[in-house]
Design an enzyme around this catalytic site. Structure first.
Site, PDB file in Angstrom:
ATOM      1  N   LEU A 255      13.004 -28.647 -27.134  1.00  0.00           N
ATOM      2  CA  LEU A 255      11.935 -27.637 -26.756  1.00  0.00           C
ATOM      3  C   LEU A 255      12.217 -26.286 -26.125  1.00  0.00           C
ATOM      4  O   LEU A 255      13.155 -26.824 -24.812  1.00  0.00           O
ATOM      5  CB  LEU A 255      10.822 -28.110 -25.892  1.00  0.00           C
ATOM      6  CG  LEU A 255      10.140 -29.557 -26.793  1.00  0.00           C
ATOM      7  CD1 LEU A 255       8.710 -30.040 -25.015  1.00  0.00           C
ATOM      8  CD2 LEU A 255       9.013 -28.928 -27.859  1.00  0.00           C
ATOM      9  N   GLU A 256      12.176 -25.153 -26.720  1.00  0.00           N
ATOM     10  CA  GLU A 256      12.521 -23.916 -25.970  1.00  0.00           C
ATOM     11  C   GLU A 256      11.569 -23.333 -25.473  1.00  0.00           C
ATOM     12  O   GLU A 256      10.857 -22.236 -26.166  1.00  0.00           O
ATOM     13  CB  GLU A 256      14.064 -23.378 -26.437  1.00  0.00           C
ATOM     14  CG  GLU A 256      14.677 -21.993 -25.629  1.00  0.00           C
ATOM     15  CD  GLU A 256      13.979 -21.174 -25.379  1.00  0.00           C
ATOM     16  OE1 GLU A 256      13.850 -20.757 -24.585  1.00  0.00           O
ATOM     17  OE2 GLU A 256      14.059 -20.278 -27.034  1.00  0.00           O
ATOM     18  N   LEU A 257      10.842 -23.077 -24.332  1.00  0.00           N
ATOM     19  CA  LEU A 257       9.336 -21.827 -23.542  1.00  0.00           C
ATOM     20  C   LEU A 257       9.594 -21.091 -23.047  1.00  0.00           C
ATOM     21  O   LEU A 257      10.416 -20.459 -22.849  1.00  0.00           O
ATOM     22  CB  LEU A 257       8.681 -23.860 -23.212  1.00  0.00           C
ATOM     23  CG  LEU A 257       9.449 -25.128 -24.222  1.00  0.00           C
ATOM     24  CD1 LEU A 257       8.458 -25.988 -23.016  1.00  0.00           C
ATOM     25  CD2 LEU A 257       8.715 -24.774 -25.097  1.00  0.00           C
TER      26      LEU A 257
END
Length: 517
Positions: A255-257
């Site tokens: 996850l790259e948020l």
């Protein structure tokens, strides 16, 4: 004379063949919203799930291709992107309004990523490990995960996807990629470049779908066991849902948020340099990066001087047509413009806007001599007097707005930097190494810049965040290999008898009562 716009007709590609569409989406040029860049055939959940099944079949043979050969395919992708760099960058500029110079830099990031990973085809190292028993050898190997479902945002429509696609393919995985629909033409062009490098049909599949259909299709694929890794770049809100879905199937998503990225200005900072960094990281790409500057945390002794210089630089910055020499062009899409309008309502009476007009650039509210006619252009905004309990301080504002607050001690600055709960990027401006290292130790961000902006990544460094910004997974560099491979341990006993670990171990007995006279 401007060329007449061309409306591209694109659809999903599964197993090397065009896939059926359930509906149509119009991807428009945010600099001239009446121009349709692409008519996009949108797939449904069934198509997404079918793409995952196709990828699973193709992955078996792709994994058998020697890793150095897969590395040569990655090399070919890099050369193809390099040869088509200007065309791809122009398309990115046309579709999402990113200034051409930035778009060209984004394309360069793909080439850099390929250049790094082409060599990893010869460096997917395992290890030989000493055994505790004689006549026994221990080994470790990196095996491909299987099928990776990758879902990406459109603010970096070609660079960020390459951070997933390149290492995933290099490691022997197959991929089902869902780009953002408002950047579908850029995604389709990147897919075609990858395919031209000789990837077998089904190893890379591109599916255009909205969020709801994608989520349903992903859920079905996870239930069927045709997806073994999920990669997602987007908002923290959606990232939570993707992470929950993956977790229910005992998977850890990559996850790259979002981010609320702080920049600390110490009393000894080079203010001219700090202003330059704040201007670029706050308003480059119209503030639509996950690493964009959220809040400037400036020491009270230099607050007034920094703010004066910063406000002056922002007022002078050029906003305009993205094919010209500008700091920023339009917002990405109407939905982001609508959301940004909401962020502007978070400005409260105790705040002070020091940058000039707010809101949309129009004939009645021009930006210097630019009226923004036909495009989603907005004035950059600097808000002073932001407090730790303000929404402007605590929440990500995806757009051209930066808050400013003050601090007295470095410990207080670190506490303020961590308070929103994000942990992607951060920056400190100082000439004292002690300040730099104390900040690095205390800040929760996965990335720290010293005397540089909060924005900017290099292909051989780990990229990713903590807290609301991600689950600790990392992209780029050798660290991303752990996302797309699984470690396998092997022991080979050639003693001719069963040796039981922790039981049949040679023991050398020391004399622990020994003492020197």
């Amino acid at each position: 004379m401007r060329r007449a716009p061309v409306t591209r007709q694109i659809v999903s590609v599964v197993g090397g063949k065009d896939a059926a569409s359930a509906s149509t989406y119009q991807s428009t040029n945010p600099a001239r919203t009446r121009e349709v860049v692409a008519s996009v055939g949108m797939a449904d959940a069934d198509t997404f799930a079918a793409a995952c099944r196709t990828a699973k079949e193709a992955q078996r043979e792709w994994a058998k291709v020697p890793a150095p050969v897969r590395g040569r395919v990655i090399a070919s992708i890099g050369r193809l992107v390099e040869a088509n760099a200007e065309s791809l960058a122009r398309l990115v500029t046309e579709e999402i309004g990113k200034p051409y110079a930035e778009a060209l830099g984004e394309v360069r990031e793909i080439v850099d990523t390929c250049d790094f990973f082409l060599g990893e085809g010869r460096r997917l190292y395992g290890q030989t490990v000493p055994s505790e028993m004689p006549d026994k050898n221990l080994f470790t190997f990196r095996n491909p995960v299987g099928v990776a479902a990758v879902i990406t945002a459109g603010n970096f429509p070609v660079a960020v996807p390459s951070w997933y696609l390149v290492p995933a393919l290099l490691c022997g995985n197959a991929v089902v990629w869902k780009p953002a629909e408002y950047a579908a033409a850029s995604g389709h062009a990147l897919y075609r470049l990858f395919a031209a490098a000789g990837l077998p049909d089904g190893v890379l599949n591109v599916v255009f779908a909205d969020g709801a259909e994608t989520f349903r299709g992903l859920e079905r694929a996870l239930e069927e066991g045709t997806v073994h890794k999920v990669g997602f770049t987007g908002s923290s809100e959606v990232g939570r849902k993707v992470g929950e879905l993956a977790g229910r199937h005992l998977q850890s998503a990559c996850l790259e948020l979002g981010g609320k990225n702080p920049m600390v200005i110490m009393p000894d900072a080079d203010l001219e340099l700090a202003v330059e960094g704040a201007l670029f990281s706050g308003f480059g790409t119209a503030g639509q990066r996950c690493t964009s500057l959220g809040t400037v945390i400036v020491h009270e002794s230099v607050h007034d001087e920094f703010l004066r210089r910063f406000a002056e630089a922002v007022r002078a910055a050029r906003i305009g047509e993205p094919d010209q020499d500008v700091l920023a062009g339009p917002l990405l899409d109407q939905k982001f413009a609508d959301r940004y309008e909401e962020y502007l309502t978070w400005i409260q009476p105790h705040h002070r806007v020091v940058s000039g007009p707010t809101g949309r650039v129009t004939e009645d509210s021009p930006r210097q001599d630019f009226t923004g006619e036909g495009g989603l252009y907005y004035h950059p905004v600097v808000v002073d007097g932001v407090r730790p309990d303000d929404r402007l301080f605590l929440e990500e504002t995806f757009g051209p707005i930066v808050g400013v607050t003050t601090f007295r001690t470095l410990d207080e600055a670190i506490e303020l930097a961590n308070l929103p709960g994000y942990g992607l990027s951060s920056s400190i401006y100082t000439t004292d190494a002690r300040n730099a290292f104390r900040f690095r130790e205390g800040v929760s961000a996965g990335m720290v810049s010293v005397n540089n902006s909060t924005s900017g990544a290099e292909a051989h460094l780990p990229f990713g965040g903590n807290g609301k910004s991600g689950n600790g997974s990392r992209q780029s560099g050798m660290w991303v290999l752990d996302q797309f491979t699984r470690w396998q341990a092997m022991n080979w006993d050639h003693s001719g008898r069963l040796q039981k670990a922790q039981m049949d171990v040679a023991d050398i007995t020391p004399d622990l009562d020994f003492r020197l006279p």
